[in-house]
Design an enzyme around this catalytic site. Structure first.
Site, PDB file in Angstrom:
ATOM      1  N   CYS A 401       0.866   8.897  -5.632  1.00  0.00           N
ATOM      2  CA  CYS A 401       2.203   9.417  -5.891  1.00  0.00           C
ATOM      3  C   CYS A 401       2.530   9.572  -7.366  1.00  0.00           C
ATOM      4  O   CYS A 401       3.235  10.491  -7.755  1.00  0.00           O
ATOM      5  CB  CYS A 401       3.256   8.602  -5.159  1.00  0.00           C
ATOM      6  SG  CYS A 401       3.109   6.856  -5.401  1.00  0.00           S
ATOM      7  N   HIS A 445       6.501   3.218  -5.233  1.00  0.00           N
ATOM      8  CA  HIS A 445       6.444   4.665  -5.096  1.00  0.00           C
ATOM      9  C   HIS A 445       6.983   5.293  -6.372  1.00  0.00           C
ATOM     10  O   HIS A 445       7.650   4.643  -7.171  1.00  0.00           O
ATOM     11  CB  HIS A 445       7.309   5.084  -3.883  1.00  0.00           C
ATOM     12  CG  HIS A 445       7.103   6.491  -3.464  1.00  0.00           C
ATOM     13  ND1 HIS A 445       5.853   7.032  -3.267  1.00  0.00           N
ATOM     14  CD2 HIS A 445       7.991   7.486  -3.178  1.00  0.00           C
ATOM     15  CE1 HIS A 445       5.975   8.295  -2.892  1.00  0.00           C
ATOM     16  NE2 HIS A 445       7.272   8.599  -2.832  1.00  0.00           N
ATOM     17  N   ASP A 461      10.572  14.711  -3.757  1.00  0.00           N
ATOM     18  CA  ASP A 461       9.418  13.813  -3.619  1.00  0.00           C
ATOM     19  C   ASP A 461       8.190  14.636  -3.316  1.00  0.00           C
ATOM     20  O   ASP A 461       7.939  14.999  -2.163  1.00  0.00           O
ATOM     21  CB  ASP A 461       9.664  12.783  -2.507  1.00  0.00           C
ATOM     22  CG  ASP A 461       8.579  11.735  -2.490  1.00  0.00           C
ATOM     23  OD1 ASP A 461       7.600  11.883  -3.255  1.00  0.00           O
ATOM     24  OD2 ASP A 461       8.703  10.771  -1.715  1.00  0.00           O
TER      25      ASP A 461
END
Lengths: 646, 305
Positions: A401, A445, A461
């Site tokens: 991520c 994250h 995202d």
């Protein structure tokens, strides 16, 4: 009196058990020396040899203290104190001569128990120390009773422990929890790991391998869907080519949050992580503890979180964040290091040309690019060089991520759209047993926020585009059965999952009610119990009263054992006659004196009473010890006792 | 108390001067079917007491002088080959007698001691595969010199437990001593004693002892005493169940000697020093001689319930 070998073994076991948990942080030579001392002592007890002479013990002690001073470079501090205590108590075993020495060892063991809680306050530690305490008590009982078998010794020990429970409960609940250095644990008592305030390729994926708990959340009512659970942590603005940083955030800047809908309330129990920031759902509004809410909606505690922290927070899931952001901040959200990543800049410039005015369209283009460009979501991405973003976008196309969030923000900034990286945690594992969510380090994250004019900062995202499963189901679902994933994060069999949840629910309660029982929870708890205007004076009074009542009850229970209630009418009459003699003639019956002996003694001193009392004694003896049926003689005996006058 | 018992006591007291308590205890032991151990210095009248009792009670008497070279067969008897009949014939040893005086039992080796003590316990003798019952009544009075004298094998605790009582005679007081010195030779006196009792009467008395009533309250008291010896830190060992049974039997006999049909705590207290002194050992010093003192302490420590 010489101490028996059995007792010595018990004392050795006490010291061994209390020091054993320290083994993982003591220097190896200390462990070796303690082990050797304990073995030596056991051997001496076994073979019945005499203890080492005083000069030898003194020498060993001096050398040990010197060695500690050298190895720690100090003779002060917690670490040194504990080491000294353990070494010296092991040495104390070698001069066990009298009961006094054994008593000292017992008390020392009890004291060393406390030191274990400097290092760990978990349930297993507490249970182990409880068992150790039982062994210490049993040894103590052994010291006082001598030739008692092991089982009754353990029974008396457990009895003592059980009797202590009500007292310790009273002390635990009511002892005023004064906040201060005297009661507090040393600040470095907690090991910590967690999100940092920088992000570079690999930093989040490294954290993903850690299954330690970051925090736990229980919602007041409504629970948001998993894909809305973005737990906001540090917001990163500045990029130097490899690392994203927070940069300097002026706290005087104003914030503008236009909320929509109702706030969502929840309680967070944050594990210590030695950093200032707190975590809350996007976007946080209110918090129950003193805090700072920065202009980029980061929550900061007033000091580093180095003890477990519990707070209640309100968040709005629908919002407009800073639609009128200051130009200075927007400038920060566009800054890029010069010269790096030319290919990425070129790509961004192309999109800019396609959509000269539509910032949102550029964001969509990038997401689409990620989605269709053959990108892979993996925990083990290849290493990147100087032009990391270019390398990632055009060569490796494998990332976690942080790679996607970083590249996304880079591309947006290159296209002239203000954007920033947000780190935090995403999702959470629901524990149905305790009705709360567990956020582990592996849930760490990184995502992005894009400023779209009047809409304010909007969350994007990119990971959700490449690996939607990561957002909807968690890490395991997204990266699959990779060997490097720790056991706790894999999909376990149902029974194991159940067990894990049970254990975690227990730990959670322990954390909140035992370890987290501070001034605040104490006041709340006592108020709920019905105490009005809780103050520490009141608590102290209640505590003393409770202790007195408890000790009183125990005293009564013990006395009741000593006083045997007499119900036999013959015996009652006899005792009455004896009392008469005691009161009026000052001649009490000795407890071991039989009726005839007593009568004879009385007769020798008071010949005038001889006849009457002999009669009473004989009647009593025949009623109590003879085969005579009570009904016949009892009435006559009663009359005789009544008539007996001095 | 029956007149016969009174006569027995009176006659014994004529010979053994100034020791009424010891005489009563010895008689108690006999009536309760126990065996008696007398421990004292040589020459205080141990043998004489045994002798007088056997004469007065009309019992067959046998004295066995224990020595260190004695063998079990010397007590139990031995089978000897008869040339005429071609068979082995058992020649009964001195133990086949109603009253045995085992003099200086601690001079014999443990092997010989245990032969005697087993016979005492079983009331029978097994020799060469054949079991022969001992006569009835069977009463052993063993005498023992204080164990710290030279050339003795002190009886181990397990063997001591088989004696119902241990008593000490001690030196006579001045009056008794004077009577002893100025009086007739004791041996002549003993020779002139007449039996006061038939064996059947003795059996009847022993049976009567068993019927002396013991109330639950008294059993509580006996139990309290036993419990105290086991729980107190004062004693090395508590009293055994056999000691408890002996204590009760002796208390019954004492009550009978006192002409009562029920046991009262005083009876228990009267026999306790005799019954318990050789079975109790203080944890503080292992001198066996303070057994009597310990028993007194025990009496004073236990309240009568």
């Amino acid at each position: 009196m010489k101490l028996s070998a059995q007792l010595t073994y018990g004392l050795v076991a006490c010291i061994l058990l209390v020091s054993a948990p320290h083994a993982d942080h003591l220097p190896p030579w200390v462990i070796a020396e303690c082990g050797a001392l304990l073995l030596w002592r056991t051997w001496l007890a076994r073979s019945g040899k005499t203890l080492p002479p005083r000069w030898l013990l003194l020498g060993i002690t001096m050398l040990s203290v010197a060695a500690i001073a050298i190895s720690f470079r100090s003779l002060f501090g917690r670490e040194v104190g504990v080491t000294l205590l353990i070494l010296l108590s092991a040495l104390k075993l070698l001069e066990l001569k009298a009961v006094r020495d054994a008593t000292i060892v017992i008390y020392l063991s009890c004291f060393i128990i406390i030191t274990n809680f400097f290092y760990s306050q978990s349930i297993p530690t507490a249970l182990f120390m409880l068992a150790t305490l039982l062994v210490i008590l049993a040894t103590w009982v052994h010291m006082h009773t001598g030739a008692l078998a092991f089982k009754p010794r353990l029974r008396i020990g457990s009895m003592l422990l059980l009797q202590a429970i009500p007292l310790s409960l009273i002390l635990f609940v009511l002892f005023p929890r004064v906040q201060g250095p005297l009661w507090g644990l040393p600040q470095d008592a907690y090991a910590s790991s967690g999100l940092s305030d920088t992000m570079s390729p690999g930093s989040v994926s490294n954290l993903s391998l850690n299954d330690a708990v970051a925090f736990r959340v229980s919602f007041d009512g409504i629970v948001p869907s998993r894909d809305k659970m973005y737990w906001r942590g540090p917001v990163l603005w500045e990029f130097d080519g490899t690392t994203w940083r927070r940069g300097h955030n002026a706290t005087t800047l104003k914030r503008g949050l236009q909320e929509a809908g109702d706030p969502l309330g929840y309680t967070v129990t944050l594990e210590p992580h030695n950093k200032r920031w707190l975590f809350a759902l996007d976007m946080p509004d209110k918090l129950s503890i003193p805090h700072i809410l920065t202009p980029d909606f980061q929550l900061l505690n007033d000091k580093n979180v180095n003890a477990r922290l519990r707070y209640h927070a309100d968040s709005f899931l629908s919002y407009r964040a800073n639609p009128d952001e200051l130009p200075r901040q927007l400038q920060r959200a566009l800054a890029l290091p010069r010269g790096l990543n030319p290919q990425a800049r070129q790509l961004a410039a192309g999109w800019r040309q396609q959509h000269p005015r539509d910032d949102a369209a550029i964001a969509r283009e990038i997401l689409q690019h990620f989605n269709q460009g053959g990108y892979v979501y993996t925990l083990e991405p290849p290493l990147l060089g100087v032009n990391g973003i270019d390398q990632f976008l055009f060569q490796t196309r494998q990332g976690f991520c942080e790679h996607y969030a970083g590249a996304f923000v880079f591309l947006l900034r290159a296209a002239g759209v203000p954007a920033r990286v947000v780190t935090g945690y995403q999702g959470g594992e629901y524990n149905a047993l305790g009705d709360y969510y567990i956020l582990r380090q592996s849930d760490a994250h990184a995502w992005a926020e894009v400023w779209l004019g009047e809409h304010g900062w909007i969350r994007y995202d990119p990971t959700a585009t490449i690996a939607p499963a990561r957002i909807e189901s968690g890490l395991f679902a997204a990266v699959g059965d990779t060997a490097i994933l720790p056991f706790m994060l894999r999909d376990p069999p149902p029974w194991l999952r159940e067990l894990r949840f049970n254990l975690d629910a227990m730990t959670n309660r322990w954390n909140q009610w035992v370890l987290g029982y501070n001034e605040e929870t104490q006041f709340a708890f006592l108020t709920r119990l019905g105490m009005e205007d809780v103050s520490w004076q009141k608590m102290a009074l209640n505590m003393l009263a409770g202790i007195f009542i408890l000790v009183g009850i125990f005293t009564l229970l013990m006395l009741r054992r000593l006083v045997v209630r007499q119900t036999d009418p013959v015996q009652l009459l006899w005792l009455r006659a004896c009392r008469k003699l005691e009161r009026h003639a000052g001649l009490p019956r000795e407890p071991h004196e039989g009726p005839m002996d007593y009568a004879n003694r009385i007769a020798a001193i008071h010949p005038d009473l001889a006849e009457d009392f002999h009669d009473i004694a004989a009647r009593y003896a025949s009623l109590r010890y003879g085969g005579e049926a009570e009904s016949e003689g009892l009435a006559a005996f009663k009359d005789a006792v009544r008539a007996f006058k001095l | 108390m029956t007149d016969t018992l009174k006569n027995v006591i009176a006659q014994t007291e004529q010979v053994i001067l100034g020791k009424p308590q010891q005489i009563r205890l010895a008689l108690t032991c006999l009536l309760a079917r126990g065996h008696l151990l007398i421990e004292d210095l040589p020459g205080v009248g141990k043998t004489t007491l045994a002798h007088v009792l056997s004469r007065t009670l009309g019992l067959q008497f046998q004295r066995i002088q224990f020595t260190s070279d004695m063998l079990p067969a010397d007590i139990l008897g031995v089978s000897i080959y008869q040339r005429e009949s071609g068979e082995f014939k058992f020649h009964a040893g001195p133990i086949f007698s109603q009253m045995i005086l085992a003099d200086e039992v601690n001079r014999a080796t443990p092997k010989t001691q245990s032969a005697l003590l087993e016979a005492m316990e079983e009331h029978q003798v097994t020799s060469e595969g054949e079991t022969r019952p001992l006569p009835s009544p069977f009463f052993v009075i063993a005498t023992q010199n204080p164990t710290n004298q030279i050339g003795t094998f002190p009886l181990p605790e397990s063997q001591l437990d088989r004696f119902m009582m241990r008593i000490q005679l001690g030196y006579p007081d001045a009056t008794a001593e004077l009577g002893l010195l100025s009086g007739v030779d004791r041996r002549d006196l003993i020779a002139g004693l007449q039996p006061q009792m038939q064996t059947s009467e003795l059996f009847a008395l022993q049976e009567q002892v068993r019927k002396v009533f013991v109330s639950p309250a008294l059993l509580d008291y006996v139990q309290a005493i036993l419990r105290h010896t086991r729980e107190s830190a004062r004693f090395v060992h508590g009293l055994s169940p056999r000691a408890g049974l002996s204590l009760l039997a002796a208390a019954r006999a004492w009550a009978l000697l006192d002409s009562r049909d029920a046991v009262i705590p005083e009876d228990v207290q009267a026999v306790l020093p005799g019954v318990a002194s050789h079975r109790l050992q203080s944890v503080h010093d292992t001198q066996a001689s303070d057994g009597e003192k310990l028993a007194r302490e025990l009496i004073e420590a236990v309240a009568i319930p």
